[in-house]
Design an enzyme around this catalytic site. Structure first.
Site, short mmCIF file in Angstrom:
data_model
loop_
_atom_site.label_atom_id
_atom_site.label_comp_id
_atom_site.label_asym_id
_atom_site.label_seq_id
_atom_site.Cartn_x
_atom_site.Cartn_y
_atom_site.Cartn_z
N ASP A 93 47.04 -56.75 28.36
CA ASP A 93 46.78 -57.81 27.38
C ASP A 93 46.10 -58.95 28.14
O ASP A 93 46.76 -59.69 28.86
CB ASP A 93 48.11 -58.24 26.75
CG ASP A 93 47.97 -59.50 25.89
OD1 ASP A 93 46.84 -59.95 25.64
OD2 ASP A 93 49.03 -60.02 25.47
N GLY B 280 44.68 -62.29 28.17
CA GLY B 280 44.61 -63.58 27.48
C GLY B 280 43.67 -64.51 28.21
O GLY B 280 43.03 -64.13 29.20
N PHE C 295 46.17 -65.50 31.51
CA PHE C 295 46.82 -64.46 32.31
C PHE C 295 46.55 -63.07 31.74
O PHE C 295 46.32 -62.90 30.55
CB PHE C 295 48.34 -64.67 32.33
CG PHE C 295 48.76 -65.92 33.05
CD1 PHE C 295 48.82 -65.96 34.44
CD2 PHE C 295 49.06 -67.07 32.34
CE1 PHE C 295 49.18 -67.12 35.11
CE2 PHE C 295 49.43 -68.25 33.01
CZ PHE C 295 49.49 -68.26 34.39
N TYR D 39 40.40 -62.92 7.57
CA TYR D 39 39.26 -63.76 7.96
C TYR D 39 38.03 -63.44 7.12
O TYR D 39 37.80 -62.28 6.76
CB TYR D 39 38.94 -63.56 9.45
CG TYR D 39 39.46 -64.67 10.36
CD1 TYR D 39 40.62 -65.38 10.04
CD2 TYR D 39 38.77 -65.01 11.53
CE1 TYR D 39 41.08 -66.39 10.88
CE2 TYR D 39 39.22 -66.01 12.36
CZ TYR D 39 40.37 -66.71 12.03
OH TYR D 39 40.82 -67.70 12.85
N ASP E 275 44.17 -60.54 19.96
CA ASP E 275 45.60 -60.65 20.29
C ASP E 275 46.40 -61.04 19.05
O ASP E 275 47.50 -60.54 18.80
CB ASP E 275 45.84 -61.62 21.46
CG ASP E 275 45.25 -63.00 21.25
OD1 ASP E 275 44.45 -63.20 20.29
OD2 ASP E 275 45.58 -63.90 22.05
N THR F 172 57.10 -89.76 34.47
CA THR F 172 55.87 -89.26 33.84
C THR F 172 56.00 -87.78 33.52
O THR F 172 55.68 -87.33 32.41
CB THR F 172 54.66 -89.49 34.78
OG1 THR F 172 54.57 -90.88 35.05
CG2 THR F 172 53.38 -89.00 34.15
#
Ligand SMILES: Nc1ncnc2c1ncn2[C@@H]1O[C@H](COP(=O)(O)OP(=O)(O)O)[C@@H](O)[C@H]1O
Ligand SMILES: CC(C)(COP(=O)(O)O)[C@@H](O)C(=O)NCCC(=O)O
Ligand SMILES: [K+]
Length: 249
Positions: A6, A8, A11, A93, A102, A181
């Site tokens: 997979d 991406g 990664f 879509y 994915d 922070t």
């Protein structure tokens, strides 16, 4: 043995299945093609017979990896391709080829596991949500920056936000208002993701009441799972869909 990949934006997730496909004998997450090949070469007794892959990367980048796998292991690679309809799910879509593969595979996996309406939430480089009705109609979805992108935008566009990975991990032990922070940023971005999740849940409820399944997947799914106790955390959801889209027999 079957290699599953997979790819991406950040990664490559990989796993090796024994030939009966029942269990993963090895798995990992790597940052580059080279690191993938190295991890695989280091496996004792690896004998790859087939490989299936899904990628959201550029075609050229994916082709390079396919070639490297063939040259190193002599294995042919089957790549998941876009589809208008598969396994009872209809791609929603306007241009079905533009839906991230994915997302498509995670939807196929989710619909198979849920056997009903589902909301699929994926937390990778981007965070995505997809809505599938009980009769398999994909209503569409949402995309927003995931944790890695939110962090790096803050880092890139400010002068004084800088911290290391170890501090980031420690900061997420609690979600109270940050006093440093690193705490302020890590907790702030985590709450953004949780807010995203809660909004998607509200929308799903407005469509389906309580009659739907929520799936969480992607490398950062753990960051939001507390916010949705009813959700099914399925880290390998994309691989479930990959096996459906690329059957190897
Ligand atoms: N074992 C792991 N290796 C690498 N990243 C991980 C791991 N577990 C969680 N993560 C986190 O997952 C995120 C990336 O998720 P992932 O689903 O791999 O993204 P993508 O599919 O966009 O490459 C990063 O924020 C990273 O910190
Ligand atoms: C939305 C994504 C960037 C998510 O990628 P990831 O975070 O998993 O790396 C990917 O699915 C993609 O490139 N999709 C194409 C655009 C779309 O789905 O509309
Ligand atoms: K992904």
């Amino acid at each position: 043995m079957i290699l599953e990949l997979d790819c991406g934006n950040s990664f490559i997730k990989w796993r090796v299945l024994d030939s009966d496909s029942a269990s993963a004998s090895a798995e990992g997450v790597v940052g580059s093609d080279l690191a993938l090949i190295e991890s695989l070469v280091a496996l004792p007794g690896l004998l790859l017979t087939r490989c299936r892959l899904v990628s959201v990367r550029a075609l050229e980048e994916t082709s390079k990896l396919v070639t490297a796998l063939y040259e190193t292991f002599g294995v042919a690679v089957s790549c998941a391709a876009p589809a208008r309809e598969m396994a009872g799910v209809r791609n929603g879509y306007e241009d079905f080829e533009r839906l991230g593969l994915d997302r498509w595979l995670a939807m196929l996996g989710g619909f198979k596991l849920a056997r009903g309406a589902c909301l699929v939430l994926d937390f990778g480089t981007a965070a995505t949500a997809d809505f599938i009705t009980a009769d398999g109609e994909h209503l569409g979805g949402f995309i927003c920056p995931g944790m890695p992108l939110m962090r790096s935008q803050l880092r890139t566009h400010t002068r004084k936000i800088r911290y290391d990975d170890a501090a980031a991990e420690r900061a997420l032990e609690y979600l109270s208002p940050g006093r440093t922070t690193v705490e302020a940023v890590e907790r702030g971005c985590t709450l953004m993701l949780r807010g995203f999740v809660l909004t998607q849940l509200e929308l799903a409820r407005s469509y389906w009441g309580d009659d739907f399944t929520v799936f969480l997947t992607g490398g950062d799914a753990d960051l939001v799972s507390d916010a949705v106790p009813q959700a099914r955390l399925v880290p390998d959801l994309v691989f479930v869909g990959l096996a459906m889209a690329c059957p190897l027999s």
